[in-house]
Design a protein around this motif. Structure first.
Motif, mmCIF file in Angstrom:
data_model
loop_
_atom_site.group_PDB
_atom_site.id
_atom_site.type_symbol
_atom_site.label_atom_id
_atom_site.label_comp_id
_atom_site.label_asym_id
_atom_site.label_seq_id
_atom_site.Cartn_x
_atom_site.Cartn_y
_atom_site.Cartn_z
ATOM 1 N N LYS A 31 6.540 4.541 4.341
ATOM 2 C CA LYS A 31 5.115 4.750 4.607
ATOM 3 C C LYS A 31 5.039 5.640 5.834
ATOM 4 O O LYS A 31 5.297 5.216 6.951
ATOM 5 N N ALA A 32 4.742 6.897 5.606
ATOM 6 C CA ALA A 32 4.668 7.847 6.708
ATOM 7 C C ALA A 32 3.542 8.834 6.449
ATOM 8 O O ALA A 32 3.295 9.214 5.307
ATOM 9 N N SER A 33 2.894 9.239 7.497
ATOM 10 C CA SER A 33 1.806 10.200 7.330
ATOM 11 C C SER A 33 2.338 11.626 7.218
ATOM 12 O O SER A 33 1.628 12.511 6.766
ATOM 13 N N ASN A 34 3.576 11.856 7.645
ATOM 14 C CA ASN A 34 4.148 13.182 7.505
ATOM 15 C C ASN A 34 5.671 13.109 7.465
ATOM 16 O O ASN A 34 6.262 12.168 7.936
ATOM 17 N N VAL A 35 6.266 14.118 6.865
ATOM 18 C CA VAL A 35 7.708 14.251 6.785
ATOM 19 C C VAL A 35 8.071 15.583 7.406
ATOM 20 O O VAL A 35 7.510 16.616 7.031
ATOM 21 N N MET A 36 8.987 15.558 8.358
ATOM 22 C CA MET A 36 9.374 16.783 9.059
ATOM 23 C C MET A 36 10.535 17.449 8.342
ATOM 24 O O MET A 36 11.419 16.759 7.821
ATOM 25 N N ILE A 37 10.541 18.767 8.304
ATOM 26 C CA ILE A 37 11.616 19.543 7.710
ATOM 27 C C ILE A 37 12.038 20.582 8.729
ATOM 28 O O ILE A 37 11.203 21.199 9.391
ATOM 29 N N GLY A 38 13.345 20.802 8.878
ATOM 30 C CA GLY A 38 13.845 21.792 9.823
ATOM 31 C C GLY A 38 14.871 22.695 9.185
ATOM 32 O O GLY A 38 15.486 22.350 8.192
ATOM 33 N N THR A 39 15.051 23.864 9.766
ATOM 34 C CA THR A 39 16.088 24.800 9.341
ATOM 35 C C THR A 39 16.733 25.417 10.575
ATOM 36 O O THR A 39 16.182 25.363 11.668
ATOM 37 N N ASP A 40 17.886 26.014 10.379
ATOM 38 C CA ASP A 40 18.580 26.748 11.463
ATOM 39 C C ASP A 40 18.135 28.166 11.483
ATOM 40 O O ASP A 40 17.835 28.784 10.525
ATOM 41 N N SER A 88 0.821 -1.201 0.000
ATOM 42 C CA SER A 88 0.000 0.000 0.000
ATOM 43 C C SER A 88 0.861 1.259 0.000
ATOM 44 O O SER A 88 0.386 2.333 -0.329
ATOM 45 N N ALA A 89 2.127 1.118 0.364
ATOM 46 C CA ALA A 89 3.037 2.268 0.379
ATOM 47 C C ALA A 89 3.297 2.740 -1.045
ATOM 48 O O ALA A 89 3.477 1.937 -1.944
ATOM 49 N N ARG A 90 3.306 4.045 -1.230
ATOM 50 C CA ARG A 90 3.516 4.598 -2.575
ATOM 51 C C ARG A 90 4.969 4.941 -2.841
ATOM 52 O O ARG A 90 5.351 5.143 -3.983
ATOM 53 N N ASN A 91 5.774 5.017 -1.823
ATOM 54 C CA ASN A 91 7.175 5.391 -1.985
ATOM 55 C C ASN A 91 8.059 4.161 -1.833
ATOM 56 O O ASN A 91 8.395 3.753 -0.724
ATOM 57 N N VAL A 92 8.412 3.566 -2.955
ATOM 58 C CA VAL A 92 9.243 2.370 -2.972
ATOM 59 C C VAL A 92 10.468 2.687 -3.828
ATOM 60 O O VAL A 92 10.345 2.996 -5.013
ATOM 61 N N LEU A 93 11.640 2.640 -3.222
ATOM 62 C CA LEU A 93 12.887 2.972 -3.903
ATOM 63 C C LEU A 93 13.784 1.743 -3.968
ATOM 64 O O LEU A 93 14.096 1.146 -2.937
ATOM 65 N N LYS A 94 14.199 1.362 -5.165
ATOM 66 C CA LYS A 94 15.063 0.197 -5.335
ATOM 67 C C LYS A 94 16.516 0.636 -5.234
ATOM 68 O O LYS A 94 16.900 1.684 -5.753
ATOM 69 N N GLY A 95 17.317 -0.160 -4.552
ATOM 70 C CA GLY A 95 18.734 0.148 -4.406
ATOM 71 C C GLY A 95 19.515 -1.082 -4.023
ATOM 72 O O GLY A 95 19.004 -2.207 -4.076
ATOM 73 N N LYS A 96 20.772 -0.856 -3.630
ATOM 74 C CA LYS A 96 21.653 -1.945 -3.197
ATOM 75 C C LYS A 96 22.204 -1.629 -1.819
ATOM 76 O O LYS A 96 22.486 -0.467 -1.501
ATOM 77 N N VAL A 97 22.372 -2.664 -1.022
ATOM 78 C CA VAL A 97 22.950 -2.492 0.314
ATOM 79 C C VAL A 97 24.411 -2.085 0.150
ATOM 80 O O VAL A 97 25.196 -2.800 -0.479
ATOM 81 N N LYS A 98 24.746 -0.915 0.690
ATOM 82 C CA LYS A 98 26.123 -0.418 0.626
ATOM 83 C C LYS A 98 26.918 -0.888 1.840
ATOM 84 O O LYS A 98 28.071 -1.264 1.725
ATOM 85 N N SER A 99 26.270 -0.837 3.012
ATOM 86 C CA SER A 99 26.962 -1.280 4.226
ATOM 87 C C SER A 99 25.957 -1.688 5.288
ATOM 88 O O SER A 99 24.801 -1.272 5.257
ATOM 89 N N ILE A 100 26.441 -2.514 6.203
ATOM 90 C CA ILE A 100 25.634 -2.979 7.333
ATOM 91 C C ILE A 100 26.486 -2.855 8.585
ATOM 92 O O ILE A 100 27.620 -3.344 8.620
ATOM 93 N N VAL A 101 25.929 -2.187 9.597
ATOM 94 C CA VAL A 101 26.575 -2.122 10.910
ATOM 95 C C VAL A 101 25.644 -2.834 11.879
ATOM 96 O O VAL A 101 24.532 -2.379 12.123
ATOM 97 N N THR A 102 26.109 -3.955 12.386
ATOM 98 C CA THR A 102 25.280 -4.781 13.263
ATOM 99 C C THR A 102 25.588 -4.486 14.723
ATOM 100 O O THR A 102 26.746 -4.506 15.137
#
Length: 69
Positions: A60-69, A4-18
């Motif tokens: 999948k998020a209902s809002n995206v926050m944006i900030g400035t200094d 149901s999510a509309r924002n799906v971005l395909k990519g490759k795993v660059k790194s993993i920090v466990t």
């Protein structure tokens, strides 16, 4: 895969920090932009993630926050 999510971005795993509980997954998107996701260590293991794996960043998020200094 149907979502149901509309924002799906395909990519490759660059790194993993466990860590003890979570894993930080850096995904490289086409064009070189990067996105970071924090998921449980168990989820990373269940997905069999490794560097170079092709993955989808699903947002999948209902809002995206944006900030400035």
């Amino acid at each position: 895969m149907k979502l149901s999510a509309r924002n799906v971005l395909k990519g490759k795993v660059k790194s993993i920090v466990t860590g003890m509980v979570n894993s930080e997954i850096v995904i490289e998107l086409p064009g070189g932009a990067e996105m970071t996701s924090i998921i449980t260590k168990a989820s990373a293991e269940n997905l069999k993630l490794k560097e170079g794996s092709e993955v989808y960043a699903i947002i999948k998020a209902s809002n995206v926050m944006i900030g400035t200094d």
